[in-house]
Motif scaffolding. Structure first.
Motif, PDB file in Angstrom:
ATOM      1  N   GLU A 252       0.857  -1.193   0.000  1.00  0.00           N
ATOM      2  CA  GLU A 252       0.000   0.000   0.000  1.00  0.00           C
ATOM      3  C   GLU A 252       0.889   1.238   0.000  1.00  0.00           C
ATOM      4  O   GLU A 252       1.683   1.439   0.922  1.00  0.00           O
TER       5      GLU A 252
ATOM      6  N   ARG B 230       0.581   4.278   2.991  1.00  0.00           N
ATOM      7  CA  ARG B 230       1.066   3.812   4.302  1.00  0.00           C
ATOM      8  C   ARG B 230       2.580   3.638   4.299  1.00  0.00           C
ATOM      9  O   ARG B 230       3.278   4.106   5.207  1.00  0.00           O
ATOM     10  N   SER B 231       3.111   3.003   3.275  1.00  0.00           N
ATOM     11  CA  SER B 231       4.561   2.777   3.196  1.00  0.00           C
ATOM     12  C   SER B 231       5.323   4.079   2.977  1.00  0.00           C
ATOM     13  O   SER B 231       6.379   4.294   3.583  1.00  0.00           O
TER      14      SER B 231
ATOM     15  N   PRO C 250       5.432  -1.476   7.715  1.00  0.00           N
ATOM     16  CA  PRO C 250       4.000  -1.803   7.780  1.00  0.00           C
ATOM     17  C   PRO C 250       3.629  -3.146   7.151  1.00  0.00           C
ATOM     18  O   PRO C 250       2.594  -3.722   7.514  1.00  0.00           O
TER      19      PRO C 250
END
Length: 132
Positions: free
Chosen positions: A16, A19-20, A117
């Motif tokens: 994703e 998020r990363s 994550p």
């Protein structure tokens, strides 16, 4: 006689982007580099992590392609490892192991391990004198 070779980049796979991108920028200080319409790379000075992720079709790829969560990467922390621990705590990142003694590219150092994550194992290693 050594060859004129230095690591330029390696590849990780993320699941994703948003998020990363936030994690690698905040926790690791990565410069986010846009790659086309959908992709990104994370730059650390003159070394880079290229990314495979949603919407990116990369060629060529490894015989067994890297997947989200199966990378293991160490970053040098240029300062006391206690500062790295404090930084991770400020960022809300759980430390999985450490501080512990480890061997790195510059011989013995002190490391802390944590996860991105997607679950890839990340490490900060410090070669600074642990006594300050």
């Amino acid at each position: 006689m050594p060859l004129p070779v230095k690591l330029d980049h390696c590849v990780i796979h993320i699941s994703e982007w948003e998020r990363s991108n936030a994690f690698y920028a905040q926790v690791l200080g990565a410069e986010l580099i846009r790659r086309g319409e959908r992709g990104w790379a994370y730059r650390f000075g003159d070394t880079q992590l290229n990314l495979h992720g949603p919407g990116v079709i990369a060629e060529p790829i490894a015989r067994i392609p890297v997947m989200p969560g199966n990378s293991d990467i160490c970053f040098e922390w240029k300062g006391p490892i206690a500062d790295a621990v404090a930084h991770l705590q400020r960022c809300g990142v759980a430390i999985e192991l450490g501080p512990v003694e480890r061997n790195g590219a510059k011989d013995r150092g002190t490391s802390v391990y944590f996860r991105d994550p997607d679950g890839s194992l990340l490490e900060f290693i410090s070669y600074a004198d642990p006594r300050g």
